[in-house]
Motif scaffolding. Structure first.
Motif, PDB file in Angstrom:
ATOM      1  N   UNK A 119       9.758   4.257  -7.129  1.00 16.25           N
ATOM      2  CA  UNK A 119       9.562   5.659  -7.502  1.00 16.25           C
ATOM      3  C   UNK A 119      10.639   6.120  -8.471  1.00 16.25           C
ATOM      4  N   UNK A 120      11.899   5.765  -8.201  1.00 23.63           N
ATOM      5  CA  UNK A 120      12.986   6.158  -9.099  1.00 23.63           C
ATOM      6  C   UNK A 120      12.792   5.544 -10.481  1.00 23.63           C
ATOM      7  N   UNK A 121      12.344   4.307 -10.533  1.00 24.81           N
ATOM      8  CA  UNK A 121      12.085   3.668 -11.822  1.00 24.81           C
ATOM      9  C   UNK A 121      10.953   4.380 -12.563  1.00 24.81           C
ATOM     10  N   UNK A 122       9.888   4.712 -11.826  1.00 20.33           N
ATOM     11  CA  UNK A 122       8.759   5.418 -12.436  1.00 20.33           C
ATOM     12  C   UNK A 122       9.218   6.752 -13.007  1.00 20.33           C
ATOM     13  N   UNK A 123      10.026   7.479 -12.239  1.00 24.63           N
ATOM     14  CA  UNK A 123      10.453   8.818 -12.665  1.00 24.63           C
ATOM     15  C   UNK A 123      11.419   8.744 -13.850  1.00 24.63           C
ATOM     16  N   UNK A 124      12.459   7.906 -13.749  1.00 26.88           N
ATOM     17  CA  UNK A 124      13.484   7.865 -14.805  1.00 26.88           C
ATOM     18  C   UNK A 124      12.939   7.247 -16.086  1.00 26.88           C
ATOM     19  N   UNK A 125      12.369   6.057 -15.972  1.00 27.01           N
ATOM     20  CA  UNK A 125      11.860   5.373 -17.158  1.00 27.01           C
ATOM     21  C   UNK A 125      10.677   6.140 -17.752  1.00 27.01           C
ATOM     22  N   UNK A 182      -2.625   4.102  -4.002  1.00 24.78           N
ATOM     23  CA  UNK A 182      -1.404   4.791  -4.434  1.00 24.78           C
ATOM     24  C   UNK A 182      -1.437   5.244  -5.888  1.00 24.78           C
ATOM     25  N   UNK A 183      -2.457   4.845  -6.641  1.00 21.23           N
ATOM     26  CA  UNK A 183      -2.448   5.119  -8.082  1.00 21.23           C
ATOM     27  C   UNK A 183      -2.763   6.559  -8.435  1.00 21.23           C
ATOM     28  N   UNK A 184      -3.535   7.242  -7.594  1.00 26.09           N
ATOM     29  CA  UNK A 184      -3.864   8.630  -7.900  1.00 26.09           C
ATOM     30  C   UNK A 184      -2.611   9.473  -8.032  1.00 26.09           C
ATOM     31  N   UNK A 227       0.810  -1.210   0.000  1.00 28.44           N
ATOM     32  CA  UNK A 227       0.000   0.000   0.000  1.00 28.44           C
ATOM     33  C   UNK A 227       0.847   1.265   0.000  1.00 28.44           C
ATOM     34  N   UNK A 228       2.111   1.146  -0.303  1.00 29.35           N
ATOM     35  CA  UNK A 228       2.978   2.299  -0.505  1.00 29.35           C
ATOM     36  C   UNK A 228       3.974   1.962  -1.612  1.00 29.35           C
ATOM     37  N   UNK A 229       4.384   2.996  -2.327  1.00 30.38           N
ATOM     38  CA  UNK A 229       5.352   2.800  -3.402  1.00 30.38           C
ATOM     39  C   UNK A 229       6.750   3.040  -2.827  1.00 30.38           C
ATOM     40  N   UNK A 230       7.617   2.060  -2.920  1.00 35.55           N
ATOM     41  CA  UNK A 230       8.958   2.176  -2.371  1.00 35.55           C
ATOM     42  C   UNK A 230       9.835   3.131  -3.169  1.00 35.55           C
ATOM     43  N   UNK A 231      10.955   3.530  -2.568  1.00 35.49           N
ATOM     44  CA  UNK A 231      11.864   4.485  -3.205  1.00 35.49           C
ATOM     45  C   UNK A 231      12.409   3.948  -4.528  1.00 35.49           C
ATOM     46  N   UNK A 232      12.745   2.669  -4.540  1.00 37.84           N
ATOM     47  CA  UNK A 232      13.291   2.069  -5.757  1.00 37.84           C
ATOM     48  C   UNK A 232      12.280   2.142  -6.902  1.00 37.84           C
ATOM     49  N   UNK A 292       3.629  -2.685 -15.586  1.00 38.73           N
ATOM     50  CA  UNK A 292       4.443  -2.786 -14.371  1.00 38.73           C
ATOM     51  C   UNK A 292       3.996  -1.763 -13.322  1.00 38.73           C
ATOM     52  N   UNK A 293       3.663  -0.556 -13.755  1.00 39.36           N
ATOM     53  CA  UNK A 293       3.170   0.457 -12.811  1.00 39.36           C
ATOM     54  C   UNK A 293       1.878  -0.018 -12.155  1.00 39.36           C
ATOM     55  N   UNK A 294       1.006  -0.643 -12.934  1.00 36.30           N
ATOM     56  CA  UNK A 294      -0.214  -1.216 -12.352  1.00 36.30           C
ATOM     57  C   UNK A 294       0.140  -2.294 -11.336  1.00 36.30           C
ATOM     58  N   UNK A 295       1.150  -3.119 -11.649  1.00 31.30           N
ATOM     59  CA  UNK A 295       1.558  -4.203 -10.752  1.00 31.30           C
ATOM     60  C   UNK A 295       2.033  -3.682  -9.392  1.00 31.30           C
ATOM     61  N   UNK A 296       2.791  -2.586  -9.390  1.00 40.30           N
ATOM     62  CA  UNK A 296       3.436  -2.127  -8.151  1.00 40.30           C
ATOM     63  C   UNK A 296       2.615  -1.076  -7.411  1.00 40.30           C
ATOM     64  N   UNK A 297       1.389  -0.804  -7.873  1.00 35.56           N
ATOM     65  CA  UNK A 297       0.530   0.170  -7.198  1.00 35.56           C
ATOM     66  C   UNK A 297      -0.794  -0.470  -6.819  1.00 35.56           C
ATOM     67  N   UNK A 298      -1.529   0.208  -5.959  1.00 38.10           N
ATOM     68  CA  UNK A 298      -2.868  -0.217  -5.550  1.00 38.10           C
ATOM     69  C   UNK A 298      -3.803   0.978  -5.720  1.00 38.10           C
ATOM     70  N   UNK A 299      -5.125   0.781  -5.569  1.00 40.38           N
ATOM     71  CA  UNK A 299      -6.034   1.929  -5.671  1.00 40.38           C
ATOM     72  C   UNK A 299      -5.672   3.083  -4.749  1.00 40.38           C
TER      73      UNK A 299
END
Length: 442
Positions: A26-32, A161-163, A19-24, A152-159
């Motif tokens: 987040x960095x992948x989401x931002x860079x990629x 954290x997705x907003x 239920x939270x997005x980890x730092x690793x 992958x973003x869908x995989x690592x998030x939940x309702x």
């Protein structure tokens, strides 16, 4: 295979995600996410400028190029989405895909003449070459970014954290445009298109490698669907039984389709409009300031979305989008253009974030890749086959031109923004059907 459950819209599509997005992550989401959008800015905006300046000023050619690339992108997303659903290995698709995507982007430099425009006898060959390479780039990029990375973003998030995650991702196109305008626009003004394409291609390759180090695949939950072939899984989202089982999801796709079509009416021509229509010499500065303000609006919208809910944010943000477009239709001075563009782009990004987050929430378990394919049909293929042609039709119909070296050439006028705003009228209609579908499901 059975159709996805109609109650999937109230369950996380990936129960294993925290239920939270980890730092690793987040960095992948931002860079990629950011570098992927830089590559799309080059393909969706600057490639159009390159064609306009070096090959032909016919807006219909740009519309045809956009349409073909959209078809290629959608085809790739559907295949890779189904393939990654079956294998559960999104990271590999992203890493390899980004490396190939960067190489194909850099290859555009090979089609750029050292100086001036393509000689008249070679125009047709240049057009065919650009369209073919654009389709190859779109195939690779969409498979890596839209299908694998999006799933992958869908995989690592939940309702829960997705907003915020989708608000950040929705801001990436604006930040990518700002980054390109601030660092690379000078190369295009100098006519150094080869170096321009090489730099963006190289950055894409590096981000794919870095993303591969940061990303971790979420453990796949075994299901009865695992034995189905990739080809059969590709068709799941197009089955009438799936549509009947998930009506609110397809209504959400309808809203995404309208929002994307409205944006495609003006986005392919916006730089050309500012540079040749309004004759703004410092168009990069105008767009840069607009993008900074729009990014702030998008972030604030994402924070607010987490508080009031995605559905409540969708219609007001679409209205904000339309208001900004009407402002662009009326604006002539740089200050008013900046204000109107910031409002339009900010509203557009919040609306896309809300609709995308809703679609993730309504994703049937184990079918995140399938949904990314459907999202490409609704958010890219159909809009990019319709929107640019609406824009081209408006441009030709308005009859606005400018004279270059004694030759009269067509130029986009402010009417493209009015046409875009008219398309958005369909958003509240589709939201009504979406809400009705959810009420029936409950």
């Amino acid at each position: 295979m059975t159709s996805p459950s109609p109650r999937s819209d109230v369950l996380p599509s990936t129960p294993n995600a925290p239920d939270r997005i980890g730092a690793r992550a987040w960095w992948a989401i931002i860079i990629v996410g950011l570098v992927g959008q830089v590559a799309w800015v080059v393909e969706n905006m600057y490639l159009n400028v390159f064609v306009y300046e070096r090959i032909t000023q016919d807006p219909t050619i740009i519309a045809v190029m956009v349409a073909f690339s959209a078809i290629a992108a959608t085809f790739a997303t559907i295949i890779v989405g189904a393939w990654s659903d079956r294998s559960g290995r999104r990271r590999r698709f992203v890493t390899i895909g980004y490396v190939l995507w960067g190489a194909s982007t850099a290859a555009f430099g090979l089609l750029a003449p050292p100086s001036g425009a393509v000689a008249a006898p070679f125009v047709i060959a240049a057009i065919v070459g650009i369209i073919a390479l654009d389709c190859i780039m779109s195939l690779i990029g969409s498979g890596a970014n839209s299908a694998a990375f999006g799933a992958w973003v869908t995989d690592v998030t939940t309702p829960r954290t997705r907003g915020l995650a989708d608000a950040v991702l929705a801001m990436m196109p604006l930040l990518a445009m700002l980054l390109v305008f601030a660092t690379l626009d000078g190369l295009t003004r100098q006519g150094d298109w080869r170096l321009f394409f090489c730099i963006t291609g190289g950055a894409t390759i590096i981000s794919g490698i870095v993303g591969g180090m940061l990303m971790r695949d979420v453990p796949k939950i075994p299901s009865v669907d695992d034995e189905e072939s990739v080809w059969r899984r590709m068709l799941v989202g197009f089955r009438p039984s799936t549509m009947r089982a998930n009506p609110s999801l397809y209504a959400t796709f309808g809203m995404i389709l309208v929002l994307a079509t409205a944006s495609q009416v003006f986005l392919p021509y916006v730089i050309i409009y500012l540079q040749y229509g309004l004759q703004v010499d410092s168009y990069a500065l105008v767009l840069g300031v607009s993008l900074i303000v729009a990014s702030l609006i998008s972030v604030l919208g994402g924070v607010l979305m987490n508080r009031v809910g995605k559905r409540r944010m969708l219609l007001p943000s679409a209205v904000l989008f339309a208001a900004g477009l009407l402002g662009m239709f009326l604006a002539r001075e740089s200050v008013w253009v900046i204000t109107a563009a910031a409002i339009a782009l900010g509203g557009m990004m919040i609306a896309f974030a809300a609709a995308s987050a809703i679609a993730r929430d309504e994703t049937p378990q184990g079918h995140a890749g399938m949904v990314q394919g459907l999202r490409m049909v609704a958010g890219v293929m159909i809009p990019m086959m319709i929107g640019p042609f609406i824009g081209a039709w408006v441009i030709v119909g308005s009859g606005q031109t400018y004279v270059d070296l004694g030759v009269e050439r067509p130029v986009p006028g402010p009417e493209i923004f009015l046409a875009s705003a008219i398309v958005l009228v369909l958003v509240p209609v589709l939201q009504f059907f979406h809400d009705r579908a959810q009420e029936r499901a409950r």
